[in-house]
Design an enzyme around this catalytic site. Structure first.
Site, PDB file in Angstrom:
ATOM      1  N   GLU A 142      -7.090   9.705   7.441  1.00 23.56           N
ATOM      2  CA  GLU A 142      -7.812  10.693   8.568  1.00 23.56           C
ATOM      3  C   GLU A 142      -8.020  11.814   8.175  1.00 23.56           C
ATOM      4  OE1 GLU A 142      -4.215  11.494  11.291  1.00 23.56           O
ATOM      5  OE2 GLU A 142      -4.507   9.541  12.432  1.00 23.56           O
ATOM      6  N   GLU A 298      -3.648   2.853  13.453  1.00 28.71           N
ATOM      7  CA  GLU A 298      -2.206   3.420  13.699  1.00 28.71           C
ATOM      8  C   GLU A 298      -1.997   3.612  15.136  1.00 28.71           C
ATOM      9  OE1 GLU A 298      -1.493   7.074  11.968  1.00 28.71           O
ATOM     10  OE2 GLU A 298      -2.132   6.515   9.978  1.00 28.71           O
ATOM     11  N   GLU A 346       8.436  13.973   9.488  1.00 28.27           N
ATOM     12  CA  GLU A 346       8.169  13.158  10.624  1.00 28.27           C
ATOM     13  C   GLU A 346       9.373  12.013  10.978  1.00 28.27           C
ATOM     14  OE1 GLU A 346       3.331  12.385  10.956  1.00 28.27           O
ATOM     15  OE2 GLU A 346       4.304  11.341   9.129  1.00 28.27           O
ATOM     16  N   LYS A 347      10.686  12.883  10.796  1.00 34.07           N
ATOM     17  CA  LYS A 347      11.930  11.670  10.918  1.00 34.07           C
ATOM     18  C   LYS A 347      12.034  11.207  12.196  1.00 34.07           C
ATOM     19  CE  LYS A 347      14.821  15.789  10.096  1.00 34.07           C
ATOM     20  NZ  LYS A 347      13.763  16.591   9.731  1.00 34.07           N
ATOM     21  N   HIS A 349       9.769  10.579  14.184  1.00 37.83           N
ATOM     22  CA  HIS A 349       8.597   9.699  14.781  1.00 37.83           C
ATOM     23  C   HIS A 349       9.103   8.108  14.852  1.00 37.83           C
ATOM     24  CE1 HIS A 349       4.642   8.014  15.135  1.00 37.83           C
ATOM     25  NE2 HIS A 349       3.987   9.018  15.231  1.00 37.83           N
TER      26      HIS A 349
HETATM   27  C1  GLA Z   1      -1.330  10.268  11.840  1.00 33.63           C
HETATM   28  C2  GLA Z   1      -1.255  10.014  10.201  1.00 33.63           C
HETATM   29  C3  GLA Z   1       0.127   9.513  10.120  1.00 33.63           C
HETATM   30  C4  GLA Z   1       1.246  10.044  10.739  1.00 33.63           C
HETATM   31  C5  GLA Z   1       1.076   9.992  12.341  1.00 33.63           C
HETATM   32  C6  GLA Z   1       1.900  10.607  13.193  1.00 33.63           C
HETATM   33  O1  GLA Z   1      -1.793   9.082  12.309  1.00 33.63           O
HETATM   34  O2  GLA Z   1      -2.170   9.380   9.763  1.00 33.63           O
HETATM   35  O3  GLA Z   1       0.298   9.647   8.759  1.00 33.63           O
HETATM   36  O4  GLA Z   1       1.401  11.468  10.606  1.00 33.63           O
HETATM   37  O5  GLA Z   1      -0.288  10.634  12.553  1.00 33.63           O
HETATM   38  O6  GLA Z   1       1.641  10.283  14.563  1.00 33.63           O
END
Ligand code: GLA
Ligand code: GLA
Length: 657
Positions: A142, A298, A346-347, A349
């Site tokens: 990203e 993703e 991000e726990k 998520h």
């Molecule tokens: C992005 C990142 C991932 C993660 C997600 C969370 O897409 O690429 O590593 O952080 O967001 O939604």
């Protein structure tokens, strides 16, 4: 169809890895992205590598028949790098350095970062280029998500180099309009990135810096891509875009540099039309792929962790989301991430394997989705085709969405989404194309708001109309050229002739004010005062709440111009959603483009040999919707005509009579 997601085994004890692979097999996972954030473990000190753990997990995955999208691990530099090279850290427009402790803490122009990242990519390619699990390379992650632009001294020097390649000093001054506010440069050494200024920054300087910044990150990508291509010419290279969500990268330029376009999309829970935004993102991505298949790299099985309130997806929603991406051209559905973290940022998520483990709703839905995707193998390679296109330009968005405009509310991104959403409600699938692209095959081409338009791209639109096309132009289009200079002698300068209108003034509305037009349409945000030259008035301004309403009454609001064999429409206000839907329904209808006519999201994918699959998505979680199409649902084997269940999806292999 690819199914899987980011797999970060380094977060878990090695004894659990075989169990991960077994679970992946149980769910039908066939592709995982490994190593996205593994730099610190792979290279714990400069030039010292520890590959043992990666060797072992790649072997385990290969033994389990699971392919790997192997990351170059360069999205998050390790702490040692910034300690050794502090100037590799990014700096914001206020001059604040951003520190390590999260991710993406690097300056895109930093030679230290670039050298270290390319070296890591090379080392990984040398070691794993022939690994039997390797399916594709995943460069960075990203790009631009957190640091799209860096304002440090290293970036300043790189920006000056970029400018010198394009301008001499006189041309720079002329292009940036530096005669205004005493900004005339007498040496390139005086030129800076648009750091925080006392008043409005020079808009063309800001625009060029946005172009430069997208190109700098693209150079980072290309540096790694080139060594991967050199060492593994047969392995496709990708990097995940954020099309339709983040607007800082010029993805037209990026798309030309990847072997496979891949994209990330996340539903924003406060948006009641999140699924329409999903379709927007997927359609933009398909445009970037030139209409060819692409890959959803993703999305989420359920809640994310980065919104103010992270509501889980309802039962069935993940399946609808995933299959909508597939309907719109994705060759599968991947997720962040395989297993929900127990530590780190991000726990909270969601993941394919949630904190609750396999005795959970999410896991059961994941297994079901894996089984669904397994039944869609024959859909791979088929394409979506459309007869309607929207012209999209990242550069134009950058130029338009700046301070010191007639109205801060007249945003291109909202207008793009609104026109796409109106077509979505009409059941018309739309392609996205770049300015200047070959549009001759489309029945209708739309510019919801394309503020910046070069003369060359303007000519493509004019020729399209003259040879019989239908062009629909929204307000605040064609106002400036590629230098962000106004095209003089009446708005919308570049498009005045093809539209047959001449506008003199922009008359924005205040927050919350609405207007009505003579055909009963309602508008907001924006109006224009002017007259038609060769166009006919389809709707005039009629009524409103402020003093200007009286003076605008009877003046053109929506116009239609005949030119050559074609037609060019102009919409000089921001129509409210029902009015826009009505207008675009009329225009597409007159051009022979039919909507779906059913309350279902319908998208077709077809093979060159004619085999066609109709994806029907029912967003109503309460009622079934009948669908009168002959064929068989690939997911259940049910015969059609039949019903699409509440909240359900069918993929009908269409029987052609
Ligand atoms: C992005 C990142 C991932 C993660 C997600 C969370 O897409 O690429 O590593 O952080 O967001 O939604
Ligand atoms: C002030 C300044 C002018 C101009 C106007 C714009 O008055 O003195 O230079 O910027 O604002 O409203």
């Amino acid at each position: 169809m690819f199914f899987g997601g980011d797999y970060n085994p380094e977060q878990w004890p090695e004894q659990s890895w075989p169990d991960d692979v077994a679970r992946m097999r149980e769910a039908g996972v066939n592709l995982v992205t490994v190593g996205v954030f593994s730099w610190a473990l792979l290279e714990p000190a400069e030039g010292r590598y520890e590959f043992g753990w990666l060797d072992r997990i790649l072997d385990l995955l290969a033994d389990g028949g699971i392919g790997v999208d192997l990351a170059t691990a360069t999205a998050s530099p390790p702490p040692w790098l910034s300690v050794a090279y502090p100037d590799s850290l990014p700096v914001d427009a206020d001059g604040h350095r951003l520190w390590p402790g999260s991710r993406q803490a690097y300056c895109p122009s930093s030679p230290r970062y670039r050298t270290a990242s390319v070296r890591l990519a090379r080392t990984l390619a040398e070691r794993y280029g022939g690994h039997r699990a390797l399916r594709m390379w995943h460069v960075g992650n990203e790009y631009g998500c957190h640091v799209p632009r860096c304002y440090c001294d290293v970036s300043a020097e790189a920006f000056r180099t970029w400018l010198r390649e394009r301008y001499d000093l006189a041309a720079l001054n002329e292009t940036w309009g530096t005669r205004f506010w005493s900004q005339e440069y007498t040496s390139f050494d005086q030129v800076l990135p648009p750091r925080r200024t006392p008043a409005f920054s020079n808009p063309t300087q800001v625009l060029d810096f946005a172009r430069f910044s997208s190109a700098e990150l693209l150079d980072c990508y290309r540096g790694e891509r080139d060594v991967l291509r050199e060492l593994t010419p047969d392995v496709p290279v990708t990097t995940n875009f954020m099309a339709g969500m983040h607007w800082e990268m010029d993805y037209w330029a990026w798309a030309a540099e990847v072997d496979l376009v891949s994209n990330d999309h996340y539903i924003r829970v406060h948006d009641p039309h999140g699924h329409v935004n999903l379709a927007f993102s997927a359609d933009v991505t398909r445009g970037l792929a030139g209409g060819e298949p692409w890959l959803l790299m993703e999305h989420s099985t359920s809640a994310v962790n980065w919104q103010p309130r992270n509501v889980p997806k309802t039962p069935g929603q993940m399946r609808r989301n995933s299959l909508t991406h597939v309907a719109r051209g994705s060759e599968g559905a991947l997720f962040f991430q395989w297993r929900a973290s127990k530590a780190g940022a991000e726990k909270y998520h969601s993941a394919l394997l949630p904190h609750a483990g396999t005795d959970s709703r999410i896991w059961r839905e994941v297994v079901e989705l894996g089984s669904d995707l397994g039944k869609l193998a024959e859909v791979t390679g088929s394409v979506v085709s459309s007869t309607v296109a929207i012209v999209l330009s990242w550069e134009s968005v950058w130029a338009q969405e700046r301070p010191s405009q007639p109205s801060a509310d007249m945003t291109a991104t909202d207008e793009l989404a609104a026109w796409h959403a109106a077509l979505w409600r009409l059941g018309i699938t739309v392609d996205f194309v770049a300015p200047g692209a070959d549009i001759s095959g489309y029945r209708v081409v739309m510019l919801p708001s394309l503020y910046l338009l070069s003369g060359v791209d303007r000519d493509v639109l004019a020729r399209y109309v003259e040879s019989g096309g239908t062009l629909v132009v929204g307000a605040y289009s064609g106002v400036v050229d590629e230098r962000d200079h106004i095209v003089l002698d009446g708005y919308p300068g570049a498009l005045r002739e093809v539209l047959g209108v001449r506008m003199e003034e922009f008359v924005p509305l205040l927050d919350g004010q609405t207007i009505t037009l003579s055909d009963g349409s309602a508008g907001r945000v924006w109006r224009e005062f002017g007259r038609v030259t060769t166009a006919e008035v389809i709707a005039a301004y009629a009524d409103g709440e402020d003093a200007w309403s009286r003076w605008l009454a009877g003046h053109p609001a929506i116009t239609r111009n005949t030119r050559g064999d074609g037609t060019a429409w102009y919409v000089s206000t921001r129509l409210d959603p029902p009015s826009l839907e009505r207008l675009l329904g009329r225009i597409t209808g007159e051009a022979g483009v039919a909507g779906s006519g059913v309350p279902l999201e319908l998208v077709r994918r077809s093979h060159a040999d004619g085999r066609t699959y109709l994806f029907a998505i029912n967003h109503d979680e309460e009622g079934a919707v009948p669908l009168d199409v002959a064929g068989v649902d690939l997911l259940t084997g049910a015969d059609f005509p039949g019903e699409v269940p509440p909240g359900g999806v069918v993929v009908i292999k269409v029987v052609t009579p």
